[in-house]
Design an enzyme around this catalytic site. Sequence first.
Site, PDB file in Angstrom:
ATOM      1  N   SER A   1      78.273 -60.883  17.088  1.00 29.40           N
ATOM      2  CA  SER A   1      78.655 -60.346  15.857  1.00 29.40           C
ATOM      3  C   SER A   1      78.359 -60.491  14.682  1.00 29.40           C
ATOM      4  O   SER A   1      78.285 -62.478  14.652  1.00 29.40           O
ATOM      5  CB  SER A   1      80.278 -60.568  15.927  1.00 29.40           C
ATOM      6  OG  SER A   1      80.456 -59.797  15.078  1.00 29.40           O
TER       7      SER A   1
ATOM      8  N   TYR B   1      87.579 -65.831  14.080  1.00 27.90           N
ATOM      9  CA  TYR B   1      87.156 -65.391  14.988  1.00 27.90           C
ATOM     10  C   TYR B   1      85.237 -65.336  14.610  1.00 27.90           C
ATOM     11  O   TYR B   1      84.086 -65.665  15.565  1.00 27.90           O
ATOM     12  CB  TYR B   1      87.392 -63.525  14.865  1.00 27.90           C
ATOM     13  CG  TYR B   1      86.670 -62.661  15.813  1.00 27.90           C
ATOM     14  CD1 TYR B   1      86.056 -62.276  17.019  1.00 27.90           C
ATOM     15  CD2 TYR B   1      85.025 -61.867  15.064  1.00 27.90           C
ATOM     16  CE1 TYR B   1      85.676 -61.645  17.559  1.00 27.90           C
ATOM     17  CE2 TYR B   1      84.135 -60.993  15.556  1.00 27.90           C
ATOM     18  CZ  TYR B   1      84.264 -60.982  16.759  1.00 27.90           C
ATOM     19  OH  TYR B   1      83.653 -60.403  17.984  1.00 27.90           O
TER      20      TYR B   1
END
Length: 242
Positions: A128, A141
């Site tokens: 990501s 995250y």
Amino acid sequence: MKQAIITGATGGIGRAIAIALRDAGFRVLALGRDGQALADLARMEGIETRAVDLADREALRAAVAGVAADVLVNNAGMMPPLSPFTDLDEDQIDRTIAINLTAALALTRMVVPGMRDRGAGHVFFTGSTAGHAPFANLALYCATKAALAGFAQSLRLDLAPHGVRVTEIVAGRVETGLYRDVLPPEQRAAMYAGGGAVQPQDVAAMVMAVLALPGHVDVARFDILPTQPATATGAPPKGTRA
């Protein structure tokens, strides 16, 4: 027939990649937890599905036993609650690390020795933009995706002498169900309004393009971002998140 294993195959990017691999002639083993979504995939010729909790090491080992994968796509991931790290409870921290990082390392360890011994294979990790740039309320995250990025690039160097390729997929602002449990529907709709998001099929198309390259070429990572809006880091406009 070439074989592929993909985790998190029940929706979004994982489902799109599973179908693209099937369409390219791979025999696909699709792993996930959503029974109905797995049943839908299993109706497609060339896709075998297995329900498994990736945090269960022995169940994962049993799920992939006997599969000599030519392609491994470590795609499964989860989004913890959007809040400061200090407000997360220990179970949320442990589960996020287990799914986003530990499971990917464990499955890679199970599958990659066979690729190395055969002198060919390709491992993908769905990362990501959050693994390469900071975002408020996403510390956990970001940490798991940054760790995955570092692992992928080091693994690539380990496996290069054996003819095994490794690619990190750096996706930003993809229209998937990742935020389903942490954002209300109206906020999710606002994130993707105006067509300003990458679609799962776009990511799958890039994966297939990388696989089609000759064996002497390895794409270490590819960043796939929406054309509009965009910033230097791939971050969304102020008020939204990647």
